[in-house]
Design an enzyme around this catalytic site. Structure first.
Site, PDB file in Angstrom:
ATOM      1  N   HIS A  17      -7.566   9.372  -1.919  1.00 36.96           N
ATOM      2  CA  HIS A  17      -6.780   9.396  -0.541  1.00 36.96           C
ATOM      3  C   HIS A  17      -7.598   9.994   0.507  1.00 36.96           C
ATOM      4  CE1 HIS A  17      -2.632   9.182   0.888  1.00 36.96           C
ATOM      5  NE2 HIS A  17      -3.271   8.955   1.995  1.00 36.96           N
ATOM      6  N   LYS A  26      -2.889   5.812  -4.290  1.00 32.16           N
ATOM      7  CA  LYS A  26      -3.921   6.684  -4.023  1.00 32.16           C
ATOM      8  C   LYS A  26      -3.682   8.201  -4.694  1.00 32.16           C
ATOM      9  CE  LYS A  26      -3.549   4.702   0.644  1.00 32.16           C
ATOM     10  NZ  LYS A  26      -2.205   4.644   1.187  1.00 32.16           N
ATOM     11  N   TYR A  29       3.223   9.954  -0.698  1.00 29.84           N
ATOM     12  CA  TYR A  29       4.316   9.141   0.086  1.00 29.84           C
ATOM     13  C   TYR A  29       5.639   9.418  -0.548  1.00 29.84           C
ATOM     14  CZ  TYR A  29       0.362   6.678   2.456  1.00 29.84           C
ATOM     15  OH  TYR A  29      -0.675   6.360   3.144  1.00 29.84           O
ATOM     16  N   ASP A  44       0.746  -1.001  -0.214  1.00 28.87           N
ATOM     17  CA  ASP A  44       0.146   0.089  -0.052  1.00 28.87           C
ATOM     18  C   ASP A  44       0.763   1.123   0.035  1.00 28.87           C
ATOM     19  OD1 ASP A  44      -2.909   1.094   0.728  1.00 28.87           O
ATOM     20  OD2 ASP A  44      -1.265   2.136   1.861  1.00 28.87           O
TER      21      ASP A  44
HETATM   22  P1  NAD Z   1       0.999   1.580  12.051  1.00 24.29           P
HETATM   23  O1  NAD Z   1       0.100   1.422  12.871  1.00 24.29           O
HETATM   24  O2  NAD Z   1       1.109   0.710  10.869  1.00 24.29           O
HETATM   25  O3  NAD Z   1       2.496   1.635  12.921  1.00 24.29           O
HETATM   26  C1  NAD Z   1       3.595   1.833  12.328  1.00 24.29           C
HETATM   27  C2  NAD Z   1       4.537   1.986  13.336  1.00 24.29           C
HETATM   28  O4  NAD Z   1       4.624   0.903  14.517  1.00 24.29           O
HETATM   29  C3  NAD Z   1       6.126   1.795  12.703  1.00 24.29           C
HETATM   30  O5  NAD Z   1       6.517   2.975  12.504  1.00 24.29           O
HETATM   31  C4  NAD Z   1       6.987   1.224  13.854  1.00 24.29           C
HETATM   32  O6  NAD Z   1       7.494   2.245  14.579  1.00 24.29           O
HETATM   33  C5  NAD Z   1       5.848   0.519  14.669  1.00 24.29           C
HETATM   34  N1  NAD Z   1       5.870  -1.051  14.726  1.00 24.29           N
HETATM   35  C6  NAD Z   1       5.379  -1.692  13.596  1.00 24.29           C
HETATM   36  N2  NAD Z   1       5.625  -2.873  13.662  1.00 24.29           N
HETATM   37  C7  NAD Z   1       6.081  -3.064  14.915  1.00 24.29           C
HETATM   38  C8  NAD Z   1       6.343  -4.126  15.735  1.00 24.29           C
HETATM   39  N3  NAD Z   1       6.191  -5.502  15.250  1.00 24.29           N
HETATM   40  N4  NAD Z   1       6.924  -4.146  17.038  1.00 24.29           N
HETATM   41  C9  NAD Z   1       7.196  -2.878  17.386  1.00 24.29           C
HETATM   42  N5  NAD Z   1       6.798  -1.758  16.739  1.00 24.29           N
HETATM   43  C10 NAD Z   1       6.215  -1.758  15.375  1.00 24.29           C
HETATM   44  O7  NAD Z   1       1.241   3.058  11.542  1.00 24.29           O
HETATM   45  P2  NAD Z   1       0.978   3.781   9.898  1.00 24.29           P
HETATM   46  O8  NAD Z   1       2.285   3.627   9.091  1.00 24.29           O
HETATM   47  O9  NAD Z   1       0.493   5.083  10.163  1.00 24.29           O
HETATM   48  O10 NAD Z   1      -0.123   2.915   9.097  1.00 24.29           O
HETATM   49  C11 NAD Z   1       0.242   1.863   8.285  1.00 24.29           C
HETATM   50  C12 NAD Z   1      -0.105   2.229   6.767  1.00 24.29           C
HETATM   51  O11 NAD Z   1      -1.196   2.751   6.645  1.00 24.29           O
HETATM   52  C13 NAD Z   1       0.631   3.221   6.223  1.00 24.29           C
HETATM   53  O12 NAD Z   1       2.070   2.858   6.111  1.00 24.29           O
HETATM   54  C14 NAD Z   1       0.002   3.462   5.076  1.00 24.29           C
HETATM   55  O13 NAD Z   1       0.113   2.694   3.994  1.00 24.29           O
HETATM   56  C15 NAD Z   1      -1.431   3.493   5.658  1.00 24.29           C
HETATM   57  N6  NAD Z   1      -2.029   4.889   6.002  1.00 24.29           N
HETATM   58  C16 NAD Z   1      -2.856   5.269   5.087  1.00 24.29           C
HETATM   59  C17 NAD Z   1      -3.593   6.509   5.636  1.00 24.29           C
HETATM   60  C18 NAD Z   1      -4.625   7.183   4.777  1.00 24.29           C
HETATM   61  O14 NAD Z   1      -4.946   8.340   4.926  1.00 24.29           O
HETATM   62  N7  NAD Z   1      -5.102   6.373   3.680  1.00 24.29           N
HETATM   63  C19 NAD Z   1      -3.044   7.137   6.844  1.00 24.29           C
HETATM   64  C20 NAD Z   1      -2.083   6.685   7.550  1.00 24.29           C
HETATM   65  C21 NAD Z   1      -1.350   5.476   7.060  1.00 24.29           C
END
Ligand code: NAD
Length: 274
Positions: A107, A76, A51, A46
């Protein structure tokens, strides 16, 4: 390794229920991160135009010899391009070096701009032309979903929304279920803010898993598509190791009780104006 679960979208296409999100992954690192995820077994990636890592993501995909049809690639449409969707779509495809996308999402609705319905019509056309297999939206509220459905008769296949144990969006999820829209959870781990929660830690102990794995399993058990992000190889592997257990009903209920009115981390789609 147990099989990864999939869901069937309302247009008949199949989406893996698990994948990698690459928000905040620098373009220079994206190839390595995406290629490691694919080697681990991830099949859904994704990304998004905003990004600024579509080129790196595409290189990571190209480094692997997994057949294209086994991968599910999402990007997106950014807010400034609601009136230029076909051009923005082609630009993303060029950066990714792909012939087609599996899923293209609007998005954010950015309601003050009032162009999301026009963008939706353009996405529906891209799908009809076969340039994208499925189309959907992200951060749309019930009001905005109703409007695009009313104006086109086409129901988005996916709505990707902020969703994690502290912000469960039950009303929106119920609307999705009623209309055959798959819920995709963004920030599924609450951007790392859930790891010291005592209830989640207790469940992690019970299942012999980490908190991240329990939370990812909860998304799967709720029927969501989940896209946790990490750039660290060990965490990419840890987050994938969730297909050999299920949560008991009472534990799903326990996680339901963590929902909070104030649990939102990201912007409110109705007022976000970027
Ligand atoms: P997330 O909830 O996936 O958290 C990611 C963070 O959690 C990482 O940076 C890391 O610090 C930690 N993490 C991940 N795995 C871990 C583990 N096993 N142990 C300990 N810490 C860990 O947050 P995110 O990146 O905001 O969301 C995931 C994805 O969702 C994004 O990368 C993106 O692709 C999507 N997203 C979309 C929108 C949108 O508006 N559509 C907005 C935000 C995110």
């Amino acid at each position: 390794m147990s099989t990864q679960p999939t869901l069937t979208l309302n247009d008949g296409n199949v989406i893996p229920q698990f994948g990698l999100g690459v928000w905040q992954v620098p373009d220079s690192q994206a190839a390595q991160v995406v290629s490691h995820a694919i080697s681990t077994g991830y099949r859904l990636i994704d990304t998004a135009a905003i990004y600024e890592n579509e080129a790196g993501t595409g290189s990571g995909i190209a480094q692997k010899s997994v057949p294209r049809e086994e991968l599910f690639i999402t990007t997106k449409l950014w807010n400034s391009e609601h009136r230029n969707a076909p051009r923005a779509f082609q630009h993303s495809l060029d950066l990714l070096e792909l012939d087609y996308l599996d899923l293209y999402l609007i998005h954010w609705p950015k309601p003050r701009q009032n162009a999301y319905a026009e963008a939706w019509k353009a996405l529906v056309k891209l799908k009809a032309e076969g340039r994208v297999k499925s189309v959907g939206v992200s951060n749309f509220t019930v009001t905005q979903l109703k409007r695009i459905i009313d104006e086109t008769g086409v129901v988005p296949s996916v709505n990707q929304i902020e969703l994690h144990p502290r912000f469960q969006q039950n009303e929106l999820v119920a609307f999705h279920a009623e209309h055959g829209i798959v819920t995709q959870s963004w920030s599924p781990l609450g951007q790392g803010t859930l790891f010291d929660d005592p209830d989640l830690q207790q469940l992690a102990n019970k299942y012999g898993k980490t908190v991240a794995q329990v939370v990812i399993r909860w998304h799967l058990d709720r029927g969501f598509v989940v896209i946790p992000k990490s750039v660290k190889p060990a965490r990419i592997e840890e987050n994938f190791d969730v297909f050999d257990f299920d949560l008991d009903k009472e534990d799903i209920a326990k996680i339901a009780s963590l929902d909070s009115r104030d649990g939102r981390i990201g912007p409110d789609p109705d007022t976000a104006n970027f």
